[in-house]
Design an enzyme around this catalytic site. Structure first.
Site, PDB file in Angstrom:
ATOM      1  N   CYS A 146      48.756 -55.606  52.806  1.00  0.00           N
ATOM      2  CA  CYS A 146      49.055 -54.943  54.083  1.00  0.00           C
ATOM      3  C   CYS A 146      47.967 -53.957  54.483  1.00  0.00           C
ATOM      4  O   CYS A 146      47.851 -53.606  55.653  1.00  0.00           O
ATOM      5  CB  CYS A 146      50.399 -54.226  53.991  1.00  0.00           C
ATOM      6  N   ARG A 203      57.372 -43.437  61.960  1.00  0.00           N
ATOM      7  CA  ARG A 203      56.953 -43.638  60.560  1.00  0.00           C
ATOM      8  C   ARG A 203      57.365 -42.377  59.801  1.00  0.00           C
ATOM      9  O   ARG A 203      56.917 -41.275  60.119  1.00  0.00           O
ATOM     10  CB  ARG A 203      55.442 -43.847  60.481  1.00  0.00           C
ATOM     11  N   ASP A 225      50.090 -54.779  47.066  1.00  0.00           N
ATOM     12  CA  ASP A 225      50.080 -53.511  47.802  1.00  0.00           C
ATOM     13  C   ASP A 225      49.718 -52.411  46.799  1.00  0.00           C
ATOM     14  O   ASP A 225      49.742 -52.643  45.579  1.00  0.00           O
ATOM     15  CB  ASP A 225      51.472 -53.263  48.425  1.00  0.00           C
ATOM     16  N   GLN A 254      55.118 -54.707  59.640  1.00  0.00           N
ATOM     17  CA  GLN A 254      54.066 -55.321  58.823  1.00  0.00           C
ATOM     18  C   GLN A 254      54.483 -56.728  58.410  1.00  0.00           C
ATOM     19  O   GLN A 254      53.718 -57.683  58.527  1.00  0.00           O
ATOM     20  CB  GLN A 254      53.809 -54.457  57.571  1.00  0.00           C
ATOM     21  N   ARG A 272      49.001 -57.422  63.558  1.00  0.00           N
ATOM     22  CA  ARG A 272      49.910 -56.306  63.847  1.00  0.00           C
ATOM     23  C   ARG A 272      49.973 -56.080  65.365  1.00  0.00           C
ATOM     24  O   ARG A 272      51.034 -55.849  65.931  1.00  0.00           O
ATOM     25  CB  ARG A 272      49.424 -55.009  63.168  1.00  0.00           C
ATOM     26  N   HIS A 279      59.117 -51.787  55.622  1.00  0.00           N
ATOM     27  CA  HIS A 279      57.988 -51.836  56.567  1.00  0.00           C
ATOM     28  C   HIS A 279      58.105 -53.140  57.374  1.00  0.00           C
ATOM     29  O   HIS A 279      57.297 -54.061  57.226  1.00  0.00           O
ATOM     30  CB  HIS A 279      56.677 -51.770  55.787  1.00  0.00           C
TER      31      HIS A 279
HETATM   32  N1  NVA Z   1      53.476 -49.142  50.292  1.00  0.00           N
HETATM   33  C1  NVA Z   1      52.489 -48.534  51.148  1.00  0.00           C
HETATM   34  C2  NVA Z   1      52.318 -49.322  52.404  1.00  0.00           C
HETATM   35  C3  NVA Z   1      51.279 -48.759  53.353  1.00  0.00           C
HETATM   36  C4  NVA Z   1      51.128 -49.568  54.604  1.00  0.00           C
HETATM   37  C5  NVA Z   1      52.900 -47.104  51.454  1.00  0.00           C
HETATM   38  O1  NVA Z   1      54.075 -46.886  51.773  1.00  0.00           O
HETATM   39  O2  NVA Z   1      52.063 -46.204  51.354  1.00  0.00           O
HETATM   40  N1   CP Z   2      49.520 -51.544  56.914  1.00  0.00           N
HETATM   41  C1   CP Z   2      49.734 -50.389  57.558  1.00  0.00           C
HETATM   42  O1   CP Z   2      50.854 -50.058  57.973  1.00  0.00           O
HETATM   43  O2   CP Z   2      48.623 -49.637  57.727  1.00  0.00           O
HETATM   44  P1   CP Z   2      48.577 -48.123  58.203  1.00  0.00           P
HETATM   45  O3   CP Z   2      49.208 -47.285  57.109  1.00  0.00           O
HETATM   46  O4   CP Z   2      47.117 -47.827  58.376  1.00  0.00           O
HETATM   47  O5   CP Z   2      49.337 -47.974  59.477  1.00  0.00           O
END
Ligand code: NVA
Ligand code: CP
Length: 310
Positions: free
Chosen positions: A270, A108, A230, A138, A298, A135
């Site tokens: 998400c 990540r 989101d 997800q 997930r 992502h």
């Molecule tokens: N768009 C959000 C998704 C988190 C799972 C982010 O990147 O923070």
């Molecule tokens: N939806 C998701 O990826 O959650 P986290 O940021 O908690 O991993």
């Protein structure tokens, strides 16, 4: 017939064939049943997944770690702060070293190119656990959640309301691959990346789906099967939070917006949700919401991905 995915990276849904996506979803269904029945299944016995995190996580970290354990393997949490990566060791060298120990790497990070580079230099499969651009894990889980509730994906209309961000992009890739009608409804200046739009429209042409970009939430939700939202400020955009609150104020998923939709519309997020911003409490906790099923899935879908590629 089964598609051999051993050794394959999972960087973008766009890179997968429709058959591969279907195989991930079918495998997730089997693994979910096994887990619910309490059946022990250890196809990854003796294998180790390294999980590099340059951003925070609740769901991704826990579901990958638990998933690996349930498949008989082991997962290592590698905070980027503690790796030599943050002291200047290159992505290429990190990939070459980690490949000597690990059987798979989940990462990540911010810059999508870092995942592409990691995969290029790694001899073990690399799984994208979120970048600023995409992502995919997800959205593969979300496709699974939708098909559990609706027994199909083909022809369903998914309306995403909010920022044209990593989630919007992966929903476009996933929906387009599976013949869905994806509508991205964003305020001016926050539309999705034009290259992602171009590529997903290409996929949609092949699958019979469509990708539409528009800016009127009330109009968009009228015939929606699914409403998705989101956060307005993603990880790394915290300093834009106040400014974004104003830009997105007409894009909240609340009860009055849902009144314009069909009675059986599904509401998805998400998570993490910024309750009171992009979505209200009564909608997250209301009868249309499937957000915690999404979170659970997930686990099952990522187990399927790991079992298939590792
Ligand atoms: N768009 C959000 C998704 C988190 C799972 C982010 O990147 O923070
Ligand atoms: N939806 C998701 O990826 O959650 P986290 O940021 O908690 O991993």
């Amino acid at each position: 017939m089964a598609v051999d995915m051993k050794g394959k990276d999972l960087i973008a849904i766009h890179d997968l064939s429709r058959e591969e996506v279907e195989q991930i979803l079918d495998t997730a269904h089997i693994l979910k049943m096994k887990q619910k029945l309490g059946e022990i299944y250890h196809p990854l016995k003796g294998k180790t997944l390294g999980m590099i995190f340059q951003k925070s996580s609740t769901r991704t970290r826990v579901s990958f770690e638990v998933g690996m354990f349930q498949l008989g393997g082991h997962a290592l949490f590698l905070s980027a702060n503690d790796l030599q990566l943050n002291r200047g060791e290159t992505i290429a060298d990190t990939a070459r070293n980690l490949s000597r120990y690990l059987d798979g790497i989940m990462i990540r990070t911010f810059d999508h190119q870092d995942v592409v580079d990691l995969a290029d230099y790694s001899s073990v499969p690399v799984i994208n656990g979120l970048t600023d651009l995409l992502h995919p894990c997800q959205v593969l889980s979300d496709l699974f959640s939708i098909s559990e509730k609706r027994q199909k994906l083909d022809g369903l209309k998914l309306v995403y309301i909010g920022d044209g961000n990593n989630m919007a992009h992966s929903l476009m890739f996933g929906g387009a691959k599976m013949g869905m009608h994806v509508v991205i409804c964003s305020p001016s200046g926050f539309e999705p990346d034009p290259e992602i739009t171009r590529l997903s429209r290409l996929d949609a042409t092949r699958s019979g789906g469509t990708i539409t970009i528009q800016d009127d939430p009330v109009e968009a939700v009228k015939t929606a099967d699914i409403i998705y939202t989101d956060v307005w400020a993603s990880m790394g955009q915290e300093d834009e939070h106040e400014k974004r609150l104003k830009s997105f104020s007409n894009y909240q998923v609340n009860s009055s917006l849902i009144e314009n939709a069909q009675e059986d519309v599904l509401v998805m997020h998400c998570l993490p949700a910024h309750r009171g911003e992009e979505i209200t409490d009564e909608v997250v906790d209301g009868p249309h919401s499937i957000v915690f099923d999404q979170a659970e899935n997930r686990l099952h879908v990522q187990k399927a991905i790991m079992a298939l590629v590792m």
